[in-house]
Design a protein around this motif. Structure first.
Motif, PDB file in Angstrom:
ATOM      1  N   LEU A 295       0.833  -1.207   0.000  1.00 56.54           N
ATOM      2  CA  LEU A 295       0.000   0.000   0.000  1.00 56.54           C
ATOM      3  C   LEU A 295       0.863   1.251   0.000  1.00 56.54           C
ATOM      4  CD1 LEU A 295      -2.839  -1.004   2.507  1.00 56.54           C
ATOM      5  CD2 LEU A 295      -2.924  -0.996   0.007  1.00 56.54           C
ATOM      6  N   GLN A 296       1.938   1.235   0.754  1.00 50.91           N
ATOM      7  CA  GLN A 296       2.839   2.388   0.778  1.00 50.91           C
ATOM      8  C   GLN A 296       3.453   2.631  -0.591  1.00 50.91           C
ATOM      9  OE1 GLN A 296       5.454   1.143   3.988  1.00 50.91           O
ATOM     10  NE2 GLN A 296       4.451   2.498   5.468  1.00 50.91           N
ATOM     11  N   GLU A 297       3.882   1.564  -1.247  1.00 54.08           N
ATOM     12  CA  GLU A 297       4.491   1.690  -2.570  1.00 54.08           C
ATOM     13  C   GLU A 297       3.499   2.227  -3.596  1.00 54.08           C
ATOM     14  OE1 GLU A 297       5.863  -2.245  -3.289  1.00 54.08           O
ATOM     15  OE2 GLU A 297       7.767  -1.956  -2.228  1.00 54.08           O
ATOM     16  N   LYS A 298       2.222   1.893  -3.421  1.00 51.90           N
ATOM     17  CA  LYS A 298       1.180   2.359  -4.350  1.00 51.90           C
ATOM     18  C   LYS A 298       0.640   3.732  -3.961  1.00 51.90           C
ATOM     19  CE  LYS A 298       0.898  -1.488  -6.818  1.00 51.90           C
ATOM     20  NZ  LYS A 298       1.164  -1.547  -8.274  1.00 51.90           N
ATOM     21  N   GLY A 299       1.094   4.274  -2.842  1.00 52.76           N
ATOM     22  CA  GLY A 299       0.597   5.561  -2.383  1.00 52.76           C
ATOM     23  C   GLY A 299      -0.831   5.524  -1.891  1.00 52.76           C
ATOM     24  N   ILE A 300      -1.249   4.390  -1.340  1.00 53.14           N
ATOM     25  CA  ILE A 300      -2.618   4.198  -0.870  1.00 53.14           C
ATOM     26  C   ILE A 300      -2.656   4.324   0.648  1.00 53.14           C
ATOM     27  CG2 ILE A 300      -4.536   2.561  -0.716  1.00 53.14           C
ATOM     28  CD1 ILE A 300      -3.414   1.349  -3.367  1.00 53.14           C
ATOM     29  N   GLU A 301      -3.414   5.266   1.148  1.00 55.94           N
ATOM     30  CA  GLU A 301      -3.484   5.495   2.590  1.00 55.94           C
ATOM     31  C   GLU A 301      -4.463   4.567   3.288  1.00 55.94           C
ATOM     32  OE1 GLU A 301      -4.287   9.566   3.356  1.00 55.94           O
ATOM     33  OE2 GLU A 301      -2.416  10.292   2.448  1.00 55.94           O
ATOM     34  N   LYS A 302      -5.531   4.175   2.572  1.00 55.55           N
ATOM     35  CA  LYS A 302      -6.581   3.362   3.199  1.00 55.55           C
ATOM     36  C   LYS A 302      -7.191   2.447   2.145  1.00 55.55           C
ATOM     37  CE  LYS A 302      -9.032   5.156   6.474  1.00 55.55           C
ATOM     38  NZ  LYS A 302     -10.038   5.875   7.327  1.00 55.55           N
ATOM     39  N   ALA A 303      -7.496   1.206   2.541  1.00 56.48           N
ATOM     40  CA  ALA A 303      -8.058   0.238   1.603  1.00 56.48           C
ATOM     41  C   ALA A 303      -9.200  -0.532   2.241  1.00 56.48           C
ATOM     42  CB  ALA A 303      -6.977  -0.733   1.130  1.00 56.48           C
ATOM     43  N   HIS A 304     -10.024  -1.114   1.390  1.00 57.24           N
ATOM     44  CA  HIS A 304     -11.084  -2.025   1.804  1.00 57.24           C
ATOM     45  C   HIS A 304     -10.516  -3.425   1.669  1.00 57.24           C
ATOM     46  CE1 HIS A 304     -14.056   1.272   1.616  1.00 57.24           C
ATOM     47  NE2 HIS A 304     -13.268   1.686   0.649  1.00 57.24           N
ATOM     48  N   LEU A 305     -10.370  -4.139   2.776  1.00 58.39           N
ATOM     49  CA  LEU A 305      -9.744  -5.452   2.777  1.00 58.39           C
ATOM     50  C   LEU A 305     -10.771  -6.549   2.563  1.00 58.39           C
ATOM     51  CD1 LEU A 305      -7.230  -5.193   5.774  1.00 58.39           C
ATOM     52  CD2 LEU A 305      -7.004  -4.331   3.439  1.00 58.39           C
ATOM     53  N   ILE A 306     -10.506  -7.432   1.601  1.00 53.97           N
ATOM     54  CA  ILE A 306     -11.376  -8.579   1.340  1.00 53.97           C
ATOM     55  C   ILE A 306     -10.510  -9.819   1.442  1.00 53.97           C
ATOM     56  CG2 ILE A 306     -12.921  -9.720  -0.292  1.00 53.97           C
ATOM     57  CD1 ILE A 306     -12.323  -6.191  -1.078  1.00 53.97           C
ATOM     58  N   GLY A 307     -10.671 -10.600   2.516  1.00 53.10           N
ATOM     59  CA  GLY A 307      -9.807 -11.744   2.755  1.00 53.10           C
ATOM     60  C   GLY A 307     -10.568 -13.043   2.851  1.00 53.10           C
TER      61      GLY A 307
END
Length: 251
Positions: free
Chosen positions: A63-75
């Motif tokens: 996420l850091q490498e993609k510049g994403i601060e927050k994500a919706h996790l589907i596991g």
């Protein structure tokens, strides 16, 4: 980049292709990520032993490498264990949580013994027999009758790994934390999905998981086993779509 990110976390011992139906469906609405996890197909390796925390740190780095601060996790399955660990470590990075055919509790002593026996068997006999048997275990009876070709696809996912990496992953599963008491502290919207024919983490286990969460919905997928998203993608996508629409705004 699209404003909302869906991070799909696959189960053991598969790879990101188990999410192909979801990526195809959602990629036009959201930013979608489905990495191969550590020790699975093209995922990162690193020296063993591994723990679920290694997967969490790998995803944080992604996420850091993609510049994403927050994500919706589907596991799914092991991906659910990882998602639960992730939200405990980095709650500020999780917009919502979708847990599929998984559980919150840790392995019992008996389950740990079975993991040890599996590691011994893998090193002794290799992956082929395990792949055949595990495919039959995770896929529902309806799927095996109606969509028998999925058995081969599941076997192929398993065989895309090495014996050594599968054995290390089994150790990570056995050492995972018990997240039961942490469920009530999770503040983001949550959805729990389970295949009605799931023999690995049955309906009652997933229902108990949903009941432990503060803000949760619970959905059952007919004619599906432990890989509900893979076995019944249309029904799974519909359930996920409704949840996302209720909790985020697509572009």
């Amino acid at each position: 980049m699209k404003s909302e990110t869906l991070l799909f976390i696959h189960g053991f011992p598969f790879n990101s292709s188990m999410w192909d139906f979801q990526i195809e469906h959602f990629h036009g609405q959201y930013n979608t990520l489905a990495p191969d996890l550590r020790g699975h197909r093209d995922g990162p390796k690193g020296p063993g032993p591994w723990m679920i925390a290694h997967h969490v740190e790998d995803l944080k780095k992604l996420l850091q490498e993609k510049g994403i601060e927050k994500a919706h996790l589907i596991g799914c399955s092991m991906g659910g264990y990882i998602a639960l660990h992730f939200v405990q470590q980095y709650p500020e990075k999780v917009a919502s949580l979708v847990l599929c055919d998984t559980r919150a509790d840790a392995d019992s002593n008996d389950a740990k013994d079975k993991r040890f026996a599996l590691i011994q068997r893998l090193h002794r006999d290799g992956l082929n027999a395990f792949a055949r048997e595990f495919a039959q275990t995770v896929l529902g009876e309806s799927t095996q009758k109606i969509k028998p070709s999925l058995l081969k696809k599941v076997e192929d996912m398993i065989l895309s790994n090495t014996v050594e990496d599968v054995a290390l992953s089994v150790g990570a599963l056995a050492s995972r934390r018990d997240s039961t008491e942490a469920l009530a502290k999770i503040n983001c919207p949550c959805l729990v999905i389970v295949g009605i024919e799931d023999k690995v983490t049955p309906v009652d286990v997933n229902q108990k998981l949903a009941q432990g969460l503060k803000k949760s919905e619970f959905k059952k997928i007919p004619k599906a086993g432990h890989l509900a998203n893979f076995e019944q993608p249309a029904a799974f996508n519909e359930a996920l779509q409704e949840f996302l629409k209720a909790n985020i705004k697509p572009i």
